[in-house]
Write a protein that holds these residues in place. Structure first.
Motif, PDB file in Angstrom:
ATOM      1  N   ASP A  94      65.405 -15.345   1.933  1.00  0.00           N
ATOM      2  CA  ASP A  94      64.466 -15.916   0.994  1.00  0.00           C
ATOM      3  C   ASP A  94      64.480 -14.982  -0.252  1.00  0.00           C
ATOM      4  O   ASP A  94      64.591 -13.850  -0.397  1.00  0.00           O
ATOM      5  N   ILE A 137      59.095 -15.521  -9.124  1.00  0.00           N
ATOM      6  CA  ILE A 137      60.327 -15.633  -8.239  1.00  0.00           C
ATOM      7  C   ILE A 137      61.320 -16.324  -8.755  1.00  0.00           C
ATOM      8  O   ILE A 137      62.522 -15.843  -8.845  1.00  0.00           O
ATOM      9  N   SER A 138      61.102 -17.447  -9.310  1.00  0.00           N
ATOM     10  CA  SER A 138      61.961 -18.442 -10.130  1.00  0.00           C
ATOM     11  C   SER A 138      62.542 -17.689 -11.308  1.00  0.00           C
ATOM     12  O   SER A 138      63.840 -17.591 -11.560  1.00  0.00           O
ATOM     13  N   ASP A 140      62.140 -13.986  -2.003  1.00  0.00           N
ATOM     14  CA  ASP A 140      61.120 -13.159  -2.246  1.00  0.00           C
ATOM     15  C   ASP A 140      61.573 -11.844  -1.638  1.00  0.00           C
ATOM     16  O   ASP A 140      61.525 -10.700  -2.055  1.00  0.00           O
ATOM     17  N   SER A 196      54.176 -14.447  -7.342  1.00  0.00           N
ATOM     18  CA  SER A 196      53.941 -16.031  -7.522  1.00  0.00           C
ATOM     19  C   SER A 196      55.461 -16.811  -7.677  1.00  0.00           C
ATOM     20  O   SER A 196      56.329 -16.460  -7.821  1.00  0.00           O
ATOM     21  N   ASP A 197      55.348 -18.147  -7.168  1.00  0.00           N
ATOM     22  CA  ASP A 197      56.450 -18.891  -7.353  1.00  0.00           C
ATOM     23  C   ASP A 197      57.255 -18.891  -8.575  1.00  0.00           C
ATOM     24  O   ASP A 197      58.490 -18.794  -8.584  1.00  0.00           O
ATOM     25  N   THR A 198      56.405 -18.823  -9.600  1.00  0.00           N
ATOM     26  CA  THR A 198      56.870 -18.939 -11.241  1.00  0.00           C
ATOM     27  C   THR A 198      57.645 -17.639 -11.132  1.00  0.00           C
ATOM     28  O   THR A 198      58.726 -17.608 -12.069  1.00  0.00           O
TER      29      THR A 198
END
Length: 387
Positions: free
Chosen positions: A224, A206-207, A226, A202-204
């Motif tokens: 990127d 990854i951050s 990911d 998820s983006d969360t």
């Protein structure tokens, strides 16, 4: 005047096979030890490479893998720069220098080619890796070699046994840990040609992982997040689990591991240190009844250099499945593959019990790579493409 080629050594990569081949073909090639790191983008290193290339009158510079400082030097001097990629991913391919007009980038992996183009590469080509038929034909085995290297099964390579994964996991939230564990569980011990690592976080997550891992946030770096995390964190950890598990599970046989970290201990496995590329490795490959290749999951479709090195000296090759294997070889005739750990065990058992079949595949593989995937053929293909 004939073209003058420069084979550039970097701190991390010193590779002679291209020089052997070009000298044998009557081409003018000079080996230049740059003393710089493949990672460098420093102006001082760029200037040093420019001075070296100018001093030796180089028309075409060549490296294994892509070096940003070399590319900038060649761009400034308006000479061609050939890089032949054998790592995936190679982080330097995501720096802004990949877009320089001087670059002629050759990759062993078709998926990587598309990634390089997306990162700005303009002249990017497919080129499988190769074997040095001249060095291979000079291989001499003596009784001391037989005593030292003969075994049932061998693996040569890193176990990626650093604890960076554990450090990151210990700092991650419960939700991110669950996502990570799902990726590891769905990828472990499965080689079916699918990318099981990227596009799962998820983006969360990854951050959060990017902050923990201390990723590169410069404007010049285009990989990127990911993909970076998948390659630097998950692929290495999964390979540690796979390689350790596979070797230990085969310990009823005479199993050898040669790796840089000799402090590693795997029950029932004889661990040795690093072997010299030109002298010791070919003997290890030839005298192992079965040579294993267990690729990083970050190599998505291509066939690693280890496979060509093993087959090029007549070693029997048992490798995890990669999509491009079927394009380059005939499975069961030139090479053998496994798609999961159970299949690996079945094939180790079968080929140790069936010497005639094993030796025939090793011989077929040797003939094929010597004829179709020699450095002679590869270099001629590369030079034809750069004009």
């Amino acid at each position: 005047m004939s073209t003058v080629y420069g084979l550039l050594y970097l701190k991390e990569i010193k590779y002679d096979d291209i020089a052997w081949t070009m000298l044998n073909a009557g081409r003018t090639i000079k080996v230049i030890d740059t003393g710089i790191s493949i990672h460098s983008k420093d102006q001082g290193d760029i200037d040093r490479v420019k001075e070296l290339l100018t001093g030796d009158g180089i028309d075409v510079a060549i490296t294994m893998d892509f070096a940003p400082a070399v590319s900038d030097a060649c761009e400034s001097l308006d000479i061609k720069y050939v890089s032949w990629i054998y790592d995936m991913p190679q982080q330097e391919l995501y720096e802004k220098q990949v877009g320089n007009d001087c670059n002629y980038i050759f990759s062993f992996d078709k998926i990587q080619i598309e990634q390089i183009k997306e990162a700005g590469g303009k002249q990017v080509f497919y080129q499988p890796l190769a074997t040095n038929v001249y060095r291979n034909s000079g291989l001499v085995i003596n009784p001391e070699d037989e005593a030292r290297f003969s075994c049932d099964v061998s693996f040569v390579g890193s176990l990626y046994n650093d604890d960076s994964y554990g450090d990151v996991l210990g700092k991650a939230s419960d939700e991110t840990q669950s996502e990570i564990e799902a990726i590891v569980n769905s990828s472990f011990g499965i080689w079916d040609g699918k990318n099981r690592i990227n596009g799962k976080l998820s983006d969360t997550a990854i951050s959060e992982l990017w902050k923990i891992y201390g990723g590169n946030d410069t404007d010049s770096f285009s990989m990127d997040k990911d993909t970076y995390l998948g390659a630097r964190l998950f692929a290495r950890y999964i390979s540690f689990l796979e390689r350790s598990c596979i070797l230990e599970s085969l310990s009823d046989y005479d199993v050898r591991l040669h790796t840089n970290d000799t402090s590693i201990s795997i029950p029932g496995v004889k661990v040795g240190g690093r072997l010299s590329y030109d002298e010791e490795l070919p003997r290890m490959y030839y005298l192992s009844k079965i040579n294993l290749n267990i690729s990083l999951h970050s190599i998505l479709s291509g066939v690693p250099l280890r496979v060509f090195d093993i087959m090029g000296v007549g070693g029997f090759m048992l490798t995890n499945y990669q999509p491009e294997i079927e394009e380059l070889f005939t499975i069961g005739k030139d090479i053998e593959v496994f798609h999961d750990i159970d299949e690996l065990h079945d094939k180790v058992s079968f080929y140790l019990a069936n010497e005639k079949a094993r030796l025939q595949i090793a011989l077929n593989g040797y003939k094929l790579v010597s004829e179709k995937y020699s450095y002679d053929r590869a270099i001629e293909s590369i030079l034809a493409k750069i004009g």
